[in-house]
Design a protein around this motif. Structure first.
Motif, PDB file in Angstrom:
ATOM      1  N   ASN A   1       0.828  -1.208   0.000  1.00  0.00           N
ATOM      2  CA  ASN A   1       0.000   0.000   0.000  1.00  0.00           C
ATOM      3  C   ASN A   1       0.863   1.259   0.000  1.00  0.00           C
ATOM      4  O   ASN A   1       0.563   2.236  -0.688  1.00  0.00           O
ATOM      5  CB  ASN A   1      -0.963   0.003   1.191  1.00  0.00           C
ATOM      6  CG  ASN A   1      -2.061  -1.026   1.046  1.00  0.00           C
ATOM      7  OD1 ASN A   1      -2.381  -1.464  -0.057  1.00  0.00           O
ATOM      8  ND2 ASN A   1      -2.631  -1.427   2.158  1.00  0.00           N
ATOM      9  N   PHE A   2       1.934   1.237   0.775  1.00  0.00           N
ATOM     10  CA  PHE A   2       2.867   2.360   0.823  1.00  0.00           C
ATOM     11  C   PHE A   2       3.473   2.599  -0.565  1.00  0.00           C
ATOM     12  O   PHE A   2       3.490   3.729  -1.066  1.00  0.00           O
ATOM     13  CB  PHE A   2       3.967   2.073   1.853  1.00  0.00           C
ATOM     14  CG  PHE A   2       5.060   3.090   1.893  1.00  0.00           C
ATOM     15  CD1 PHE A   2       4.925   4.245   2.652  1.00  0.00           C
ATOM     16  CD2 PHE A   2       6.231   2.906   1.183  1.00  0.00           C
ATOM     17  CE1 PHE A   2       5.935   5.193   2.701  1.00  0.00           C
ATOM     18  CE2 PHE A   2       7.247   3.844   1.220  1.00  0.00           C
ATOM     19  CZ  PHE A   2       7.098   4.992   1.981  1.00  0.00           C
ATOM     20  N   LEU A   3       3.951   1.526  -1.193  1.00  0.00           N
ATOM     21  CA  LEU A   3       4.588   1.661  -2.503  1.00  0.00           C
ATOM     22  C   LEU A   3       3.587   2.103  -3.575  1.00  0.00           C
ATOM     23  O   LEU A   3       3.936   2.891  -4.458  1.00  0.00           O
ATOM     24  CB  LEU A   3       5.269   0.349  -2.896  1.00  0.00           C
ATOM     25  CG  LEU A   3       6.479  -0.003  -2.037  1.00  0.00           C
ATOM     26  CD1 LEU A   3       6.955  -1.424  -2.349  1.00  0.00           C
ATOM     27  CD2 LEU A   3       7.597   0.999  -2.211  1.00  0.00           C
ATOM     28  N   LYS A   4       2.358   1.625  -3.499  1.00  0.00           N
ATOM     29  CA  LYS A   4       1.323   2.075  -4.440  1.00  0.00           C
ATOM     30  C   LYS A   4       1.062   3.566  -4.265  1.00  0.00           C
ATOM     31  O   LYS A   4       0.872   4.290  -5.249  1.00  0.00           O
ATOM     32  CB  LYS A   4       0.030   1.296  -4.225  1.00  0.00           C
ATOM     33  CG  LYS A   4       0.074  -0.115  -4.738  1.00  0.00           C
ATOM     34  CD  LYS A   4      -1.228  -0.824  -4.382  1.00  0.00           C
ATOM     35  CE  LYS A   4      -1.125  -2.310  -4.633  1.00  0.00           C
ATOM     36  NZ  LYS A   4      -2.319  -3.036  -4.164  1.00  0.00           N
ATOM     37  N   ALA A   5       1.047   4.024  -3.027  1.00  0.00           N
ATOM     38  CA  ALA A   5       0.770   5.440  -2.756  1.00  0.00           C
ATOM     39  C   ALA A   5       1.852   6.340  -3.344  1.00  0.00           C
ATOM     40  O   ALA A   5       1.548   7.423  -3.846  1.00  0.00           O
ATOM     41  CB  ALA A   5       0.637   5.689  -1.256  1.00  0.00           C
ATOM     42  N   ILE A   6       3.093   5.921  -3.313  1.00  0.00           N
ATOM     43  CA  ILE A   6       4.164   6.778  -3.829  1.00  0.00           C
ATOM     44  C   ILE A   6       4.479   6.506  -5.297  1.00  0.00           C
ATOM     45  O   ILE A   6       5.283   7.208  -5.880  1.00  0.00           O
ATOM     46  CB  ILE A   6       5.457   6.683  -2.988  1.00  0.00           C
ATOM     47  CG1 ILE A   6       6.118   5.319  -3.121  1.00  0.00           C
ATOM     48  CG2 ILE A   6       5.186   7.027  -1.542  1.00  0.00           C
ATOM     49  CD1 ILE A   6       7.514   5.265  -2.549  1.00  0.00           C
ATOM     50  N   SER A   7       3.828   5.497  -5.893  1.00  0.00           N
ATOM     51  CA  SER A   7       4.174   5.106  -7.264  1.00  0.00           C
ATOM     52  C   SER A   7       3.651   6.076  -8.328  1.00  0.00           C
ATOM     53  O   SER A   7       4.053   5.983  -9.475  1.00  0.00           O
ATOM     54  CB  SER A   7       3.678   3.690  -7.560  1.00  0.00           C
ATOM     55  OG  SER A   7       2.264   3.664  -7.581  1.00  0.00           O
ATOM     56  N   HIS A   8       2.801   6.986  -7.975  1.00  0.00           N
ATOM     57  CA  HIS A   8       2.285   7.979  -8.915  1.00  0.00           C
ATOM     58  C   HIS A   8       3.263   9.147  -8.971  1.00  0.00           C
ATOM     59  O   HIS A   8       3.692   9.662  -7.936  1.00  0.00           O
ATOM     60  CB  HIS A   8       0.903   8.448  -8.444  1.00  0.00           C
ATOM     61  CG  HIS A   8       0.248   9.407  -9.349  1.00  0.00           C
ATOM     62  ND1 HIS A   8       0.532  10.757  -9.325  1.00  0.00           N
ATOM     63  CD2 HIS A   8      -0.680   9.221 -10.315  1.00  0.00           C
ATOM     64  CE1 HIS A   8      -0.207  11.363 -10.233  1.00  0.00           C
ATOM     65  NE2 HIS A   8      -0.951  10.462 -10.850  1.00  0.00           N
ATOM     66  N   GLU A   9       3.626   9.579 -10.170  1.00  0.00           N
ATOM     67  CA  GLU A   9       4.657  10.622 -10.283  1.00  0.00           C
ATOM     68  C   GLU A   9       4.264  11.923  -9.599  1.00  0.00           C
ATOM     69  O   GLU A   9       5.113  12.603  -9.019  1.00  0.00           O
ATOM     70  CB  GLU A   9       5.044  10.855 -11.736  1.00  0.00           C
ATOM     71  CG  GLU A   9       3.894  11.268 -12.615  1.00  0.00           C
ATOM     72  CD  GLU A   9       4.054  10.801 -14.055  1.00  0.00           C
ATOM     73  OE1 GLU A   9       3.783  11.624 -14.942  1.00  0.00           O
ATOM     74  OE2 GLU A   9       4.418   9.650 -14.269  1.00  0.00           O
ATOM     75  N   GLY A  10       2.986  12.284  -9.636  1.00  0.00           N
ATOM     76  CA  GLY A  10       2.531  13.505  -8.955  1.00  0.00           C
ATOM     77  C   GLY A  10       2.688  13.396  -7.451  1.00  0.00           C
ATOM     78  O   GLY A  10       3.149  14.341  -6.795  1.00  0.00           O
ATOM     79  N   ARG A  11       2.312  12.247  -6.894  1.00  0.00           N
ATOM     80  CA  ARG A  11       2.459  12.054  -5.445  1.00  0.00           C
ATOM     81  C   ARG A  11       3.932  12.011  -5.062  1.00  0.00           C
ATOM     82  O   ARG A  11       4.341  12.548  -4.030  1.00  0.00           O
ATOM     83  CB  ARG A  11       1.727  10.787  -4.999  1.00  0.00           C
ATOM     84  CG  ARG A  11       0.217  10.927  -5.091  1.00  0.00           C
ATOM     85  CD  ARG A  11      -0.511   9.779  -4.439  1.00  0.00           C
ATOM     86  NE  ARG A  11      -0.341   8.505  -5.096  1.00  0.00           N
ATOM     87  CZ  ARG A  11      -1.145   8.019  -6.042  1.00  0.00           C
ATOM     88  NH1 ARG A  11      -2.186   8.717  -6.457  1.00  0.00           N
ATOM     89  NH2 ARG A  11      -0.922   6.829  -6.571  1.00  0.00           N
ATOM     90  N   MET A  12       4.738  11.369  -5.902  1.00  0.00           N
ATOM     91  CA  MET A  12       6.171  11.309  -5.611  1.00  0.00           C
ATOM     92  C   MET A  12       6.783  12.706  -5.625  1.00  0.00           C
ATOM     93  O   MET A  12       7.594  13.048  -4.759  1.00  0.00           O
ATOM     94  CB  MET A  12       6.894  10.396  -6.595  1.00  0.00           C
ATOM     95  CG  MET A  12       8.359  10.221  -6.232  1.00  0.00           C
ATOM     96  SD  MET A  12       9.212   9.004  -7.229  1.00  0.00           S
ATOM     97  CE  MET A  12       8.481   7.506  -6.617  1.00  0.00           C
ATOM     98  N   MET A  13       6.367  13.544  -6.576  1.00  0.00           N
ATOM     99  CA  MET A  13       6.886  14.908  -6.633  1.00  0.00           C
ATOM    100  C   MET A  13       6.460  15.709  -5.403  1.00  0.00           C
ATOM    101  O   MET A  13       7.250  16.474  -4.854  1.00  0.00           O
ATOM    102  CB  MET A  13       6.426  15.605  -7.913  1.00  0.00           C
ATOM    103  CG  MET A  13       7.073  15.065  -9.172  1.00  0.00           C
ATOM    104  SD  MET A  13       8.858  15.296  -9.182  1.00  0.00           S
ATOM    105  CE  MET A  13       8.964  17.074  -9.104  1.00  0.00           C
ATOM    106  N   ILE A  14       5.225  15.518  -4.957  1.00  0.00           N
ATOM    107  CA  ILE A  14       4.772  16.197  -3.736  1.00  0.00           C
ATOM    108  C   ILE A  14       5.650  15.785  -2.569  1.00  0.00           C
ATOM    109  O   ILE A  14       6.124  16.628  -1.805  1.00  0.00           O
ATOM    110  CB  ILE A  14       3.288  15.884  -3.456  1.00  0.00           C
ATOM    111  CG1 ILE A  14       2.398  16.622  -4.459  1.00  0.00           C
ATOM    112  CG2 ILE A  14       2.913  16.266  -2.026  1.00  0.00           C
ATOM    113  CD1 ILE A  14       0.931  16.215  -4.420  1.00  0.00           C
ATOM    114  N   LEU A  15       5.894  14.488  -2.431  1.00  0.00           N
ATOM    115  CA  LEU A  15       6.731  14.008  -1.330  1.00  0.00           C
ATOM    116  C   LEU A  15       8.149  14.564  -1.441  1.00  0.00           C
ATOM    117  O   LEU A  15       8.751  14.932  -0.429  1.00  0.00           O
ATOM    118  CB  LEU A  15       6.743  12.479  -1.293  1.00  0.00           C
ATOM    119  CG  LEU A  15       5.417  11.826  -0.927  1.00  0.00           C
ATOM    120  CD1 LEU A  15       5.488  10.314  -1.128  1.00  0.00           C
ATOM    121  CD2 LEU A  15       5.007  12.165   0.494  1.00  0.00           C
ATOM    122  N   CYS A  16       8.675  14.634  -2.651  1.00  0.00           N
ATOM    123  CA  CYS A  16      10.021  15.205  -2.843  1.00  0.00           C
ATOM    124  C   CYS A  16      10.077  16.643  -2.333  1.00  0.00           C
ATOM    125  O   CYS A  16      11.045  17.038  -1.683  1.00  0.00           O
ATOM    126  CB  CYS A  16      10.413  15.162  -4.321  1.00  0.00           C
ATOM    127  SG  CYS A  16      10.845  13.524  -4.928  1.00  0.00           S
TER     128      CYS A  16
END
Length: 112
Positions: free
Chosen positions: A27-42
């Motif tokens: 679930n964690f990896l699915k949540a960060i697997s979207h490029e938009g979500r990953m950019m937000i986290l970055c």
């Protein structure tokens, strides 16, 4: 860090715990697997940001940013804070930072 050795004779409790951990990790990896979500986290790795700041940093519409923040919040990766009309987000814990450091080393670090 070495991966644990799995035994054929695991107890039912150990197997249940392994399945629960695998589900949580998935679930964690699915949540960060979207490029938009990953950019937000970055961007949140560097500190708390308002929704407006994130919109500007991502060159994205408010609706799109809010949708991705909602998913990250649902997964427990970000925490909101309201100040007047503005909503600020920060990382909920250190897990995203640790994963993003590995991703950065693997995909963004030009030193290799």
């Amino acid at each position: 860090m070495a991966l644990p050795q799995f035994s054929v004779d695991m107890s039912e409790d150990e197997l249940d715990r392994m399945v629960d951990n695998a589900t949580e990790a998935s679930n964690f990896l699915k949540a960060i697997s979207h490029e938009g979500r990953m950019m937000i986290l970055c961007h949140l790795v560097t500190g708390e940001k308002s929704v407006t700041e994130l919109e500007e940093l991502l060159s994205a519409r408010q609706a799109a940013v809010s949708q991705q923040l909602s998913r990250l919040r649902l997964e427990g990766l970000v925490v909101p804070r309201r100040e007047g009309k503005a909503i600020y987000y920060r990382l909920a814990d250190n897990r995203p930072r640790r994963i993003l450091e590995v991703v950065y080393d693997l995909f963004c670090n030009d030193g290799d």
